[in-house]
Design an enzyme around this catalytic site. Structure first.
Site, PDB file in Angstrom:
ATOM      1  N   GLY A 137       0.841  -1.203   0.000  1.00 26.33           N
ATOM      2  CA  GLY A 137       0.000   0.000   0.000  1.00 26.33           C
ATOM      3  C   GLY A 137       0.871   1.246   0.000  1.00 26.33           C
ATOM      4  O   GLY A 137       1.866   1.301   0.721  1.00 26.33           O
ATOM      5  N   ARG A 176       1.045  -5.201  -5.147  1.00 22.00           N
ATOM      6  CA  ARG A 176       1.282  -6.360  -4.274  1.00 22.00           C
ATOM      7  C   ARG A 176       1.398  -7.548  -5.217  1.00 22.00           C
ATOM      8  O   ARG A 176       0.438  -7.872  -5.911  1.00 22.00           O
ATOM      9  CB  ARG A 176       0.121  -6.547  -3.289  1.00 22.00           C
ATOM     10  CG  ARG A 176      -0.016  -5.384  -2.308  1.00 22.00           C
ATOM     11  CD  ARG A 176      -1.088  -5.675  -1.263  1.00 22.00           C
ATOM     12  NE  ARG A 176      -1.154  -4.612  -0.272  1.00 22.00           N
ATOM     13  CZ  ARG A 176      -2.107  -3.675  -0.230  1.00 22.00           C
ATOM     14  NH1 ARG A 176      -3.073  -3.681  -1.110  1.00 22.00           N
ATOM     15  NH2 ARG A 176      -2.084  -2.746   0.711  1.00 22.00           N
ATOM     16  N   ASP A 204       6.047  -4.999   5.998  1.00 24.95           N
ATOM     17  CA  ASP A 204       6.599  -6.319   6.299  1.00 24.95           C
ATOM     18  C   ASP A 204       6.609  -7.256   5.090  1.00 24.95           C
ATOM     19  O   ASP A 204       7.569  -7.990   4.871  1.00 24.95           O
ATOM     20  CB  ASP A 204       5.761  -6.993   7.406  1.00 24.95           C
ATOM     21  CG  ASP A 204       6.228  -6.549   8.785  1.00 24.95           C
ATOM     22  OD1 ASP A 204       7.389  -6.114   8.907  1.00 24.95           O
ATOM     23  OD2 ASP A 204       5.423  -6.635   9.731  1.00 24.95           O
ATOM     24  N   THR A 254       4.334   2.590   5.790  1.00 24.21           N
ATOM     25  CA  THR A 254       2.937   2.169   5.751  1.00 24.21           C
ATOM     26  C   THR A 254       2.140   3.033   6.721  1.00 24.21           C
ATOM     27  O   THR A 254       2.615   3.322   7.830  1.00 24.21           O
ATOM     28  CB  THR A 254       2.728   0.682   6.115  1.00 24.21           C
ATOM     29  OG1 THR A 254       1.354   0.478   6.476  1.00 24.21           O
ATOM     30  CG2 THR A 254       3.591   0.215   7.269  1.00 24.21           C
ATOM     31  N   ASP A 302      -0.213   2.142   8.380  1.00 22.03           N
ATOM     32  CA  ASP A 302      -0.689   1.325   9.506  1.00 22.03           C
ATOM     33  C   ASP A 302       0.261   1.387  10.711  1.00 22.03           C
ATOM     34  O   ASP A 302      -0.146   1.052  11.827  1.00 22.03           O
ATOM     35  CB  ASP A 302      -0.845  -0.141   9.067  1.00 22.03           C
ATOM     36  CG  ASP A 302      -1.776  -0.291   7.872  1.00 22.03           C
ATOM     37  OD1 ASP A 302      -2.632   0.586   7.673  1.00 22.03           O
ATOM     38  OD2 ASP A 302      -1.629  -1.286   7.132  1.00 22.03           O
ATOM     39  N   ASP A 335       2.470  -0.635  11.506  1.00 24.36           N
ATOM     40  CA  ASP A 335       2.403  -1.956  12.137  1.00 24.36           C
ATOM     41  C   ASP A 335       3.654  -2.800  11.913  1.00 24.36           C
ATOM     42  O   ASP A 335       3.611  -4.024  12.019  1.00 24.36           O
ATOM     43  CB  ASP A 335       1.164  -2.711  11.613  1.00 24.36           C
ATOM     44  CG  ASP A 335       1.219  -2.917  10.093  1.00 24.36           C
ATOM     45  OD1 ASP A 335       2.101  -2.330   9.429  1.00 24.36           O
ATOM     46  OD2 ASP A 335       0.380  -3.673   9.572  1.00 24.36           O
ATOM     47  N   ARG A 386      -5.455  -1.796   8.875  1.00 20.39           N
ATOM     48  CA  ARG A 386      -5.439  -3.248   8.678  1.00 20.39           C
ATOM     49  C   ARG A 386      -5.714  -3.954  10.012  1.00 20.39           C
ATOM     50  O   ARG A 386      -6.773  -3.745  10.569  1.00 20.39           O
ATOM     51  CB  ARG A 386      -4.106  -3.707   8.071  1.00 20.39           C
ATOM     52  CG  ARG A 386      -4.227  -5.032   7.323  1.00 20.39           C
ATOM     53  CD  ARG A 386      -2.907  -5.453   6.745  1.00 20.39           C
ATOM     54  NE  ARG A 386      -2.530  -4.680   5.587  1.00 20.39           N
ATOM     55  CZ  ARG A 386      -2.894  -4.964   4.337  1.00 20.39           C
ATOM     56  NH1 ARG A 386      -3.628  -6.005   4.084  1.00 20.39           N
ATOM     57  NH2 ARG A 386      -2.503  -4.213   3.351  1.00 20.39           N
TER      58      ARG A 386
HETATM   59  O1  F6P Z   1      -1.700  -1.271   4.534  1.00 23.03           O
HETATM   60  C1  F6P Z   1      -2.242  -0.049   4.171  1.00 23.03           C
HETATM   61  C2  F6P Z   1      -3.734  -0.179   3.967  1.00 23.03           C
HETATM   62  O2  F6P Z   1      -4.236   1.084   3.580  1.00 23.03           O
HETATM   63  C3  F6P Z   1      -4.515  -0.717   5.154  1.00 23.03           C
HETATM   64  O3  F6P Z   1      -4.739   0.258   6.135  1.00 23.03           O
HETATM   65  C4  F6P Z   1      -5.757  -1.226   4.491  1.00 23.03           C
HETATM   66  O4  F6P Z   1      -6.352  -2.253   5.263  1.00 23.03           O
HETATM   67  C5  F6P Z   1      -5.246  -1.744   3.180  1.00 23.03           C
HETATM   68  O5  F6P Z   1      -4.013  -1.091   2.937  1.00 23.03           O
HETATM   69  C6  F6P Z   1      -6.164  -1.501   2.021  1.00 23.03           C
HETATM   70  O6  F6P Z   1      -5.614  -2.137   0.920  1.00 23.03           O
HETATM   71  P1  F6P Z   1      -6.079  -1.870  -0.582  1.00 23.03           P
HETATM   72  O7  F6P Z   1      -5.410  -0.624  -1.046  1.00 23.03           O
HETATM   73  O8  F6P Z   1      -5.603  -3.066  -1.309  1.00 23.03           O
HETATM   74  O9  F6P Z   1      -7.563  -1.694  -0.565  1.00 23.03           O
END
Ligand code: F6P
Length: 339
Positions: A18, A79, A110, A138, A140, A142, A184
């Site tokens: 992300g 990803r 990660d 990120t 998050d 995390d 997340r």
């Molecule tokens: O990891 C970053 C994040 O924005 C999270 O907070 C969220 O759950 C996820 O990515 C959303 O992913 P996507 O962009 O694939 O919808």
């Protein structure tokens, strides 16, 4: 690909997972420092997928001009499922050999670092060496090995700005708002944002939710203290804002409005903190490569930047600091009002 003594001549830089505000500032720092050290820089587009498909762009100092203030990532991100398999990584190794990369700086979370380590190991099995350096980015926050990751501060500020606006209309209509913030499986974003907006209640995955105690009673207390509007902040990892709103309606009879800022939280011009952290981390990543310290993650530990062995760093877990939750509770316990 390098051995222990070989001069670092050419490196790749990529963003993966992300996106996070400040990724561009990190790319800029890597490129500018590399160039100043006489190292050629190749931008790999679309994360690890780009390494598989040889999707690259040559970067010089001027290619990263005027990006320090821009959200998103000029290198695009993805990803990659294919990169998780040995066969996919073999194609990526082909690109590394073709481009003659001595190292890669991977900016992401990660998952990005696990990919980097797997790549480096696979190359090592073939008798070669590719130094990989991870930069945590990120929203998050995390990443187990680092207290801070690029993008978190900007995402907090963005969510706060949205909620401050919501507050105006909730106050006027004397309503209850339930706001779902990203993160997340982690509650960092929700807890920081909830504290900063003076939320009536904050729900995070790190604290098992007792609906009566954590939501119903808090709204009741706020009402008893004279408040007629309420702000409930819920981390996406703690539940759905829509379900929580329905439950509030069932149990208290009020009619909450739900807001999910969603990917807005990932965009926008990076804050001072994210630009500064990204600049320092990008610089340190190149210096770490120059010192022939391969497979490292640049991390914030004990308030300062350090580089950690990637394998070890990936096993680290961060203890969620509940002290902010304690502060939040103390500040809402007295009157439970939206400040
Ligand atoms: O990891 C970053 C994040 O924005 C999270 O907070 C969220 O759950 C996820 O990515 C959303 O992913 P996507 O962009 O694939 O919808």
């Amino acid at each position: 690909m390098s051995d222990q003594t070989k001069e670092i001549k050419r490196i790749g830089v990529l963003t993966s997972g992300g996106d996070a505000p400040g990724m561009n500032a990190a790319v800029r720092a890597v490129v500018r420092d590399a160039v100043s050290q006489g190292i050629e820089c190749i931008g790999i587009r679309r994360g690890w997928s780009g390494l598989i498909s040889s999707d690259f762009v040559r970067l010089d100092s001027s290619s990263v001009s005027h990006i320090i203030n821009r959200g998103g990532t000029i290198l695009y991100t993805a990803r990659s499922k294919e990169f998780m398999d040995e066969a996919g990584r073999e194609k990526a190794i082909g690109t590394c050999k073709l481009l003659g990369l001595d190292g890669i700086v991977a900016i992401g979370g990660d998952g990005t670092f696990r990919g980097a380590l797997a790549l480096s190991r696979q190359i090592a099995e073939q008798g070669h060496k590719l130094d990989v350096i991870g930069i945590p980015a990120t929203i998050d926050n995390d990443i187990g090995c680092s207290y801070y990751s690029i993008g978190f501060d900007t995402a907090c500020n963005t969510a706060i700005e949205c909620i401050d606006k919501l507050r105006d209309t909730m106050q006027s209509h004397e309503r209850c708002s339930v706001v779902e913030v990203m993160g997340r499986h982690a509650g960092y974003l929700a807890l920081y944002v909830g504290t900063a907006v003076g939320a009536t209640a904050v729900l995070i995955p790190e604290r098992p939710v007792d609906f009566e105690r954590d939501v119903v009673e808090k709204i009741r207390r706020a009402r008893l203290a004279g408040t007629t509007h309420y702000m409930v902040v819920v981390a996406e990892g703690a539940g759905s804002a829509f379900e929580i709103a329905d439950r509030i309606h069932e149990e208290i009879g009020i009619d909450p409005r739900v807001t999910v800022p969603g990917h807005i939280q990932r965009g926008g011009s990076p804050s001072a903190r994210d630009r500064e952290t990204a600049s320092r981390m990008g610089y340190m990543a190149v210096q770490t490569l120059l010192a022939h310290k391969g497979n490292r993650i640049i991390a914030v530990q004990g308030g300062r930047l350090t580089d950690l062995d990637m394998e070890e760093a990936l096993t680290m877990t961060k203890t969620f600091d509940m002290s902010l939750y304690t502060v939040l509770e103390a500040l809402t316990n007295g009157g439970a009002r939206l400040v």
